[in-house]
Design an enzyme around this catalytic site. Structure first.
Site, PDB file in Angstrom:
ATOM      1  N   HIS A  42       0.851  -1.196   0.000  1.00  0.00           N
ATOM      2  CA  HIS A  42       0.000   0.000   0.000  1.00  0.00           C
ATOM      3  C   HIS A  42       0.887   1.246   0.000  1.00  0.00           C
ATOM      4  O   HIS A  42       1.946   1.250   0.607  1.00  0.00           O
ATOM      5  CB  HIS A  42      -0.900  -0.023   1.242  1.00  0.00           C
ATOM      6  CG  HIS A  42      -1.879   1.094   1.283  1.00  0.00           C
ATOM      7  ND1 HIS A  42      -1.543   2.357   1.718  1.00  0.00           N
ATOM      8  CD2 HIS A  42      -3.180   1.143   0.913  1.00  0.00           C
ATOM      9  CE1 HIS A  42      -2.611   3.133   1.612  1.00  0.00           C
ATOM     10  NE2 HIS A  42      -3.612   2.440   1.125  1.00  0.00           N
TER      11      HIS A  42
ATOM     12  N   ASP B 156     -10.973   1.695  -1.141  1.00  0.00           N
ATOM     13  CA  ASP B 156     -10.096   2.624  -0.415  1.00  0.00           C
ATOM     14  C   ASP B 156     -10.919   3.509   0.522  1.00  0.00           C
ATOM     15  O   ASP B 156     -10.658   4.683   0.680  1.00  0.00           O
ATOM     16  CB  ASP B 156      -9.226   3.476  -1.344  1.00  0.00           C
ATOM     17  CG  ASP B 156      -7.976   3.994  -0.634  1.00  0.00           C
ATOM     18  OD1 ASP B 156      -7.716   3.553   0.506  1.00  0.00           O
ATOM     19  OD2 ASP B 156      -7.277   4.848  -1.206  1.00  0.00           O
TER      20      ASP B 156
HETATM   21 MN    MN Z   1      -5.591   3.045   0.564  1.00  0.00          MN
END
Ligand code: MN
Length: 374
Positions: free
Chosen positions: A209, A331
């Protein structure tokens, strides 16, 4: 750049679109999830009070770093800023309500960026364990709504390997998250390979990430421009990490290692021709790889749709990497859940591909029980 300017640009950019249409309004009563496909969202951020407390502690230090500035923004938001910290800390309330509204069946949760990677080794190691325990608890309470990626502290690779084993074998978590570099070092360095050994031994995919680059170059933040955050810098930095793994020969050493990249592959699916050409045409001092760089990209990587609700790019990536290598992610809370769910439900790709993107591949990759298996 002064702190206020940074916050205005980076926090606003990071959270742009986080709330969407349903954000400011009161939530409607929860409806049953009932989208077109079973939707498993795979890059969904959460926090725990202990992580926030550590950032609160280091935020008091007179030290500036882009990730710390991002967290200063979470802890001390501008009056009209989106309630990111509240949404990160919430698991069972507002989050599930919005999931129901959007028709999102499951969140694959991960501790929000930069995870434990800015803390000292002891703090980072113990915080990762606490976060993993907390994750296992909430998954046990809501097994159909949550799965989770385990945190670990690369600062101590051997203990990280032990935590990976505990998280996968005892806590039954679903894979691993790492927020890219740790103290400006990348996982291709040999001292980090116990992490890959543990990941391969436990069949755990590693989601790399983004976080802010270790040292944003002045040309990224000069004058009125700040490109170091999610607008541009995140994808450069995380793409760099992936390229380091490919070119250093990590996948010859660990041929079954699976790496997951968000944001439609952080730009890499666009580059295979040039990377392969340049790798063959010129000597860069790299080890001789068994395959071409683009073969590793197709065989060792899976990409997600996080923050990239664009059907043209989805079609291109499925064409470039294959329908088994692209999976759904939102997200949350940085992106809008409803819009992201609609993006998959209205995908122009064949139904069979959409089923893989929505849930099929992530069930396999992250050991998530298929919906029709009780
Ligand atoms: Mn993210």
């Amino acid at each position: 750049m002064n702190r206020r300017r940074f916050l205005e640009s980076s926090t606003a950019l990071l959270s742009a679109g986080a709330l969407g249409a349903h954000a400011a309004t009161g939530l409607k009563p929860a409806a049953k999830p009932g989208g077109k496909y079973r939707l498993i969202a795979t890059e969904e951020a959460f926090s725990i009070p202990e992580q926030a407390d550590e950032f609160r502690r280091i935020a008091k230090i007179a030290y500036s770093n882009p990730d710390l500035e991002m967290w200063r923004g979470f802890l001390d938001p501008a009056p009209n800023a989106p309630p990111l910290l509240r949404r990160l800390l919430d698991l069972e309330g507002e989050r599930i309500q919005i999931m129901d509204q959007a028709g999102v069946d499951m969140h694959l949760l991960s501790l929000t960026s930069p995870g434990v990677q800015m803390f000292d080794t002891e703090t980072a190691t113990s915080l990762a364990m606490i976060a993993n325990d907390r994750l296992a608890e909430v998954i046990q309470k809501h097994p159909k709504r949550f799965a989770g990626l385990a945190s670990f502290a690369p600062q101590d690779p051997k203990r990280a390997a032990r935590e990976i084993d505990r998280a996968m074998n005892q806590l039954k978590l679903n894979g691993l998250i790492v927020n890219s570099h740790t103290n400006a070092e990348y996982l291709d360095e040999g001292k980090y390979w116990p992490i890959f050994e543990a990941a391969v031994a436990t069949n755990a995919a590693i989601y790399i990430h983004p976080r802010n680059m270790p040292d944003p170059c002045s040309f990224m933040t000069r004058a009125a421009v700040n490109l170091a955050g999610a607008l541009w810098g995140f994808q450069m930095e995380t793409g760099l990490h992936a390229m380091r793994l490919i070119v250093s020969g990590v996948f010859d050493q660990f041929p079954t290692l699976k790496i997951v990249l968000g944001h439609m592959g952080e730009g890499l699916p666009f580059w295979p021709y040039r990377i392969d050409y340049m790798y063959k045409a010129y000597t860069h001092g790299h080890p001789n790889l068994k395959k071409t760089p683009s073969e590793y990209l197709k065989e060792n990587f899976v990409i997600t749709t996080s923050g990239m609700n664009d059907h043209k790019v989805l079609k291109y990536c499925v064409d470039a990497l294959g329908p088994d290598n692209v999976i759904f992610a939102i997200d949350y809370p940085y992106q809008d859940m409803v819009e992201s769910a609609n993006f998959v439900n209205t995908s122009p790709l064949p139904e069979a591909d959409n089923e893989k993107i929505a849930h099929g591949t992530s069930e396999r990759l992250f050991h998530i029980r298929p919906a029709d298996v009780s």
